[in-house]
Design an enzyme around this catalytic site. Structure first.
Site, PDB file in Angstrom:
ATOM      1  N   CYS A  60     -46.661  16.327  46.332  1.00  0.00           N
ATOM      2  CA  CYS A  60     -45.858  17.245  45.538  1.00  0.00           C
ATOM      3  C   CYS A  60     -45.964  18.675  46.030  1.00  0.00           C
ATOM      4  O   CYS A  60     -45.283  19.541  45.544  1.00  0.00           O
ATOM      5  CB  CYS A  60     -46.221  17.153  44.063  1.00  0.00           C
ATOM      6  SG  CYS A  60     -47.942  16.825  43.776  1.00  0.00           S
TER       7      CYS A  60
ATOM      8  N   ALA B 270     -49.064   3.028  37.150  1.00  0.00           N
ATOM      9  CA  ALA B 270     -48.445   1.808  37.685  1.00  0.00           C
ATOM     10  C   ALA B 270     -47.770   2.008  39.040  1.00  0.00           C
ATOM     11  O   ALA B 270     -47.780   1.117  39.886  1.00  0.00           O
ATOM     12  CB  ALA B 270     -47.407   1.277  36.684  1.00  0.00           C
TER      13      ALA B 270
ATOM     14  N   THR C 280     -50.791  11.141  34.746  1.00  0.00           N
ATOM     15  CA  THR C 280     -50.990  12.521  34.315  1.00  0.00           C
ATOM     16  C   THR C 280     -51.252  12.596  32.815  1.00  0.00           C
ATOM     17  O   THR C 280     -52.130  13.328  32.360  1.00  0.00           O
ATOM     18  CB  THR C 280     -49.738  13.356  34.679  1.00  0.00           C
ATOM     19  OG1 THR C 280     -49.562  13.302  36.101  1.00  0.00           O
ATOM     20  CG2 THR C 280     -49.881  14.798  34.235  1.00  0.00           C
TER      21      THR C 280
END
Ligand SMILES: Cc1ncc(COP(=O)(O)O)c(C=O)c1O
Lengths: 159, 391
Positions: B327, B200, B72
């Site tokens: 989300c 990651a 983000t």
């Protein structure tokens, strides 16, 4: 660690009163799959205006299903007049609370029951104070209940 | 109870090889990489090695990699920085309707500062049409940002072609490859991109680490201001252990890419075949040609049921899946991605995303299909909706 409390989970996993009564005295539908939830309620009402049986079918999230189960439990054995007073707040209270963003799901049950009672009143020539001026509405979008949910999104996170 | 995790696009477990490399950086090699004594230099060398590995995964030079706190941040950084840098030359940005919120919400933010953003439509499988990008390009277009792989429906975009169009029109090209790296081959030179974001935790590395690739030679303002870390471009004491973990995860992702792709796509195809066989009235969302899709992604709408109740009942059986985007499972809005590909709300409300990964087995899929069939049957019995009513 669950999204909902034990009472809600119990009603969601093993919902009471699932089905559709044949030749019901009253039938109400509220919502649609387009809005994300929909409930159908059928009622049997005896000559003393007591709700002797209530069944539901619901399309929706966990709390919509749990509220449907709880609400139909609550109105069974009630006089029609009393059942008109079963508000979503009362359903949520009986469920021991719902996450803030899910409160609107319990409105589904309140409305579907009201619509079923309206149908009963219409077909059986009854009038109730609780139905005065009531116009059955099956479209939740007109009820504006979703207002402000975005803001509350985090308030239910118990992690 | 069996535990079956089928949400690898939400996040992945840290691989043991990765964890083992990270541990010393919490304890022995805890020095601040900016310090000049030996423990600092040891930590600094850890970062350098990680940078080489991450660069190598995408065909970049180590000096082109800037570590961030997440994918983000990389998305926010490039959009805001290019907007800032180019604001006097042009204020038009082009992106797509199916980007991650890290891009879409940043674009909305930039609109407040007078930027004009074009959100390109996609076709019914989620593909951005190169012609549509060509038509949208203007003299004042400064940046085009298109994700390489969509997180909900797995669509793999023709990035090389799109980047060439942006370049021809004099705009920078950025691609969010958070779902792409480690799942499809990515080479920045081959693709011709100027910027690229990665994370990651989607490739068996730790959470809270990401990176921005910035093609060498491009000047760009900072996002985080402070110390001289990351070649003075991204201040803040580095998350050394996390970055080292990212480096190891990137090395493994590059080394095992073909094996990972073969394993994932085989199980994904098996899952789809089984679901199709067992459950009627379903619809595949996203590319029907699986070779143009994330190797582990499957997104299916189940008619007459609502996604959250499916998710919860599967969770009771130890199976983790998501509805739409991970989300958004608690929000009421329909998925912007499914909306953009024209899935009607009644169908997108019943959409489930499954993503398989390296630790998924055939037995996991068999168990999942068994449980899923049961869950869908149960919920359909509970549902007042059926085809007769025309939904
Ligand atoms: C396409 C895409 N971009 C960006 C992100 C955000 O990455 P991070 O979680 O590292 O901030 C995600 C994660 O869900 C993603 O799928």
């Amino acid at each position: 660690m669950a999204l909902y409390n034990d009472t809600v989970m119990d009603h969601f996993l093993n919902p009471h009163n699932v089905g559709e009564i044949e030749n019901p005295d009253g039938k109400g539908i509220y919502g649609s799959p387009v809005c994300g939830d929909m409930m159908m309620v059928t009622l049997s009402v005896d000559e003393n205006e007591v709700i002797t049986d209530a069944k539901f079918k619901t399309y929706g999230c966990g709390s919509a299903i749990a509220s449907s189960s709880m609400a139909t439990d609550m109105i069974k054995g009630m006089k029609v007049e009393e059942a008109l007073e079963v508000s979503n707040e009362k359903i949520v209270e009986e469920l021991g609370g719902l996450p803030a963003i899910k409160i609107h799901c319990s409105v589904l049950a309140e409305h579907a029951i009201k619509n079923a009672i309206y149908d009963y009143a219409q077909t059986h020539g009854k009038t109730y104070a609780g139905l005065e001026g009531y116009v059955p509405n099956t479209d939740p979008d007109e009820d504006d209940e979703e207002e402000g949910f975005e803001e509350e999104q985090f308030s239910d996170e118990k992690k | 109870m069996r535990n079956v995790y089928l949400d690898y696009s939400a996040t992945t477990p840290v691989k043991d090889e990765v964890l083992q490399e990270m541990i010393p950086y919490f304890t022995q090699n805890f020095g601040n990489p900016s310090s000049l004594y030996t423990p600092g230099l040891t930590a600094k060398e850890g970062l350098a090695e990680a940078r080489r590995r991450v660069a190598s995964l995408i065909g970049a030079e180590p000096g082109e990699i800037y570590f961030t706190s997440c994918g983000t941040e990389a998305d926010n950084w490039v959009l805001e920085a290019i907007a800032d840098k180019m604001k006097d030359k042009g204020r038009h940005i082009i992106t797509s309707k199916i980007e991650h919120h890290a891009i879409l919400h940043t674009c909305k933010y930039l609109e407040k500062f007078g930027f004009d953003v074009t959100y390109l439509d996609v076709d019914e499988e989620g593909f951005v049409q190169p012609e549509a990008l060509k038509d949208a390009m203007r003299d004042d277009t400064v940046l085009v940002s298109i994700m390489a792989v969509n997180n909900e429906i797995g669509t793999v975009q023709p990035i090389k072609e799109l980047a060439a169009i942006a370049k021809a029109g004099g705009a920078y090209f950025h691609t969010d490859t958070v779902q792409a790296v480690g799942n499809i081959p990515i080479d920045v030179r081959e693709l011709g991109v100027d910027f690229l974001s990665m994370s990651a935790h989607k490739i068996y590395g730790p959470k809270g680490v990401g990176a921005l690739y910035k093609r060498k030679g491009i000047q760009m303002p900072n996002f985080m201001h402070g110390g001289a870390q990351e070649n003075k471009k991204r201040a803040g004491t580095e998350n050394t252990a996390g970055i080292v973990g990212f480096g190891k995860a990137a090395e493994i992702a590059g080394r095992d890419l073909e094996e990972h792709r073969a394993h994932s796509s085989e199980l994904r195809e098996y899952l789809w075949e089984q679901i199709k066989d067992r459950i009627p009235e379903i619809k595949l969302n996203g590319p029907a040609d699986f070779s143009r899709r994330h190797p582990g992604n499957l997104n299916v709408s189940f008619s007459y049921v609502e996604g959250e109740s499916v998710l919860l009942l599967l969770d009771m059986k130890g199976i983790s899946v998501s509805t739409g985007s991970a989300c958004s499972s608690k929000s009421l809005a329909t998925s912007h991605v499914l909306d953009a590909i024209g899935v009607p709300p009644a169908k997108s409300n019943g959409a489930i995303r499954f993503t398989v990964g390296d630790f998924t087995t055939k037995e996991d899929i068999d168990y999942t299909v068994e449980c899923l069939t049961e869950v869908i049957t149960k919920l359909r019995e509970l549902s007042p909706v059926n085809d007769a009513k025309g939904w």
